[in-house]
Scaffold this active site. Sequence first.
Site, short mmCIF file in Angstrom:
data_model
loop_
_atom_site.label_atom_id
_atom_site.label_comp_id
_atom_site.label_asym_id
_atom_site.label_seq_id
_atom_site.Cartn_x
_atom_site.Cartn_y
_atom_site.Cartn_z
N ASP A 370 0.82 -1.21 0.00
CA ASP A 370 0.00 0.00 0.00
C ASP A 370 0.85 1.26 0.00
OD1 ASP A 370 0.89 -0.33 2.61
OD2 ASP A 370 -1.11 -0.53 3.49
N HIS A 374 0.57 3.96 -2.82
CA HIS A 374 0.38 5.36 -2.45
C HIS A 374 1.34 6.26 -3.23
CE1 HIS A 374 -0.26 8.70 0.59
NE2 HIS A 374 0.93 9.03 0.11
N GLU A 375 2.62 5.92 -3.20
CA GLU A 375 3.62 6.76 -3.87
C GLU A 375 3.43 6.78 -5.38
OE1 GLU A 375 5.08 8.71 -2.09
OE2 GLU A 375 4.85 7.70 -0.18
N HIS A 378 0.62 8.96 -6.48
CA HIS A 378 0.99 10.38 -6.59
C HIS A 378 1.49 10.67 -8.01
CE1 HIS A 378 0.33 12.00 -2.67
NE2 HIS A 378 1.13 11.14 -2.06
N TYR A 389 -0.65 20.81 -4.12
CA TYR A 389 -0.29 20.21 -2.84
C TYR A 389 -0.38 21.19 -1.68
CZ TYR A 389 1.70 16.47 -0.08
OH TYR A 389 1.89 15.46 0.84
N GLU A 398 -3.39 13.60 -1.21
CA GLU A 398 -3.02 12.55 -0.26
C GLU A 398 -4.12 11.48 -0.15
OE1 GLU A 398 -0.35 11.63 1.57
OE2 GLU A 398 0.70 13.07 0.31
N ASP A 412 -7.33 -5.00 3.53
CA ASP A 412 -7.88 -4.23 4.64
C ASP A 412 -8.06 -2.78 4.20
OD1 ASP A 412 -5.29 -2.89 4.97
OD2 ASP A 412 -4.63 -4.79 5.85
N GLU A 414 -6.45 -0.27 6.01
CA GLU A 414 -5.40 0.44 6.74
C GLU A 414 -4.26 0.77 5.77
OE1 GLU A 414 -6.74 0.82 9.85
OE2 GLU A 414 -8.23 -0.42 8.85
N GLU A 417 0.35 -0.93 7.42
CA GLU A 417 0.39 -1.96 8.47
C GLU A 417 1.60 -2.89 8.34
OE1 GLU A 417 -1.93 -3.72 5.06
OE2 GLU A 417 -1.81 -1.77 6.08
N ASP A 470 2.29 21.33 7.64
CA ASP A 470 1.77 20.24 6.80
C ASP A 470 1.07 20.77 5.55
OD1 ASP A 470 1.22 17.59 6.06
OD2 ASP A 470 -0.68 17.56 7.17
N HIS A 475 -1.85 15.98 5.16
CA HIS A 475 -1.77 14.62 5.69
C HIS A 475 -2.76 14.36 6.81
CE1 HIS A 475 2.23 14.67 3.68
NE2 HIS A 475 1.99 13.39 3.54
#
Length: 550
Positions: A370, A374-375, A378, A389, A398, A412, A414, A417, A470, A475
Amino acid sequence: MKKRYIVPVVLSSALLVGSVTVSDVLAKPQDSSFSSVQEEKTWNAKANVPIFVKEKVAKKFSASNASNAVNFLKQNVNKIGIKNPEESLKVKDIQKDDFGMTHIRFNQTKSGVPVEGTEVIVHFNEKNEVVAVNGNLNKVVQDNVINTNPSVDTSEALQQAKSSVNAPEKLAYKPTSNLVIYSFEGESNLAYKINVNFLGEEPGNWFVFVDAKSGDVIDKYNALLHANDIKKKAHIGVGEGVHGEKRQLHTTMEIQPDESTTFKLYDESHENLEGIYTYDYNTGDIFENKSESWMDEYQTPAVDAHYNSETVYDYYLNEHDRNSLDGNGMPIVSYVHFGNNYNNAFWNGRQMTYGDGDGEFMVPLSAGLDVAAHEMTHGVISHTANLRYRNQSGALNESFADVFGALIDEDDWELGEDIMAPASIEEGRVALRSLSNPDQFAVSEARAPYGDGMYPEHMDEFYDMPIWVDNGGVHVNSSITNHAAYLIGQQIGKDKLGHIYYRALTTYLTPNSDFSIARSAIVQSAVDIYGEGSVEAEEVASGFDQVGIY
């Protein structure tokens, strides 16, 4: 069977920002033939006017093309508000999808200079009827005279930009520079938009805006996102990941005269893809091995990075008919072993980079599918909606990365993890973020004063954060839209959720889209795929209702 919903014709960020503590980790209808949803702005309102207009009585044209899109905007200037569209808009992209729809995406310009962060999209159905218009318009620029002749040359602006971000002499990539109109703090200026990209102890994918008249920096933000006669042959090897999983790897076998065979972690076997490449940051070279078996402990982060890159690539190709991050087969590049005890992973606009963790809070971050998803997402975002951003658009950037992370690592809801170290797990930090139950985890100390200290899951808990913390909460507030996606996915399933979200990202969202516009875009995408009044469209609306986004 491939599921094809759109065929695209044609920043990125770190998973974490700030220090390396665990809590910092990876961030009214109008009475006319149209209905319009626009968020009221209290500051510099006309510099970023959101548009989402659906036509009740569709206007039919002879063809779905840019010329007729401009004609439609001219005919409806009083309803949509775009003056002289033939002069103020430039075609950026044309998409045709599997529903027979055509989407004409324009950049707003002033005297031929693009207006940063503004896009307008005109949507035709299969009958050549305009059914919707959406995007963002800068009315300040539209309604005022702006001198678009620079007084400062590009080289001077570049030096100013590099100095402002303490860029090292050696840069990862040659800086890019484009002349734009940039609105910031109530003023609209002619500026150079300069991208400065570097690695090192404090890596940066900086976008710096230098006033083209005075040479001053207006704004900046960090968007952390062979030898001759070698015979190559695609090869399937086997490796062991960070957690001991056995991975089948697509690698390359290189055979040189009078030398032993070498196996390398790059894969050029996929049709129309330049390749998947995995590098050791410490040496700057592609990982290589004398054996087809990749079992050494130092190699395990590279094994996971290489394997996960191909998994994410396969997802976007098979589910969305997208060939790599840019849709045109760009190389997928990963670096592992970055930094020292580095609890971070990031996309810098061109590549994925993974730290090894400190062993206390995190293990090597490439272990998380994950995280890789995610990266890499992007990268997809930067080549589609290019969500800015900062503030809500940055939180959406994000959030989409998190959502697709949870869709691709489908076990899942999450995130992260698989990269938490034993000590962190013992303390109850079993993941980086949760889409299902965001407020089980605390935010960092720097962000806590702007809310209740826990990740929010409803707009009542929204963190009103300044830009310098941030990037305005990208985030933190992303967990609100993350939770909406979870609520929707629980009702319609991850497969449908993925197709709806991908369509919204590639078809409707623009750089300055906010939460309200995202709701409209995602609902409209559900309507496009499953029909007006469908269960899917109703569940999307319900999911956003439940988190207070209207």
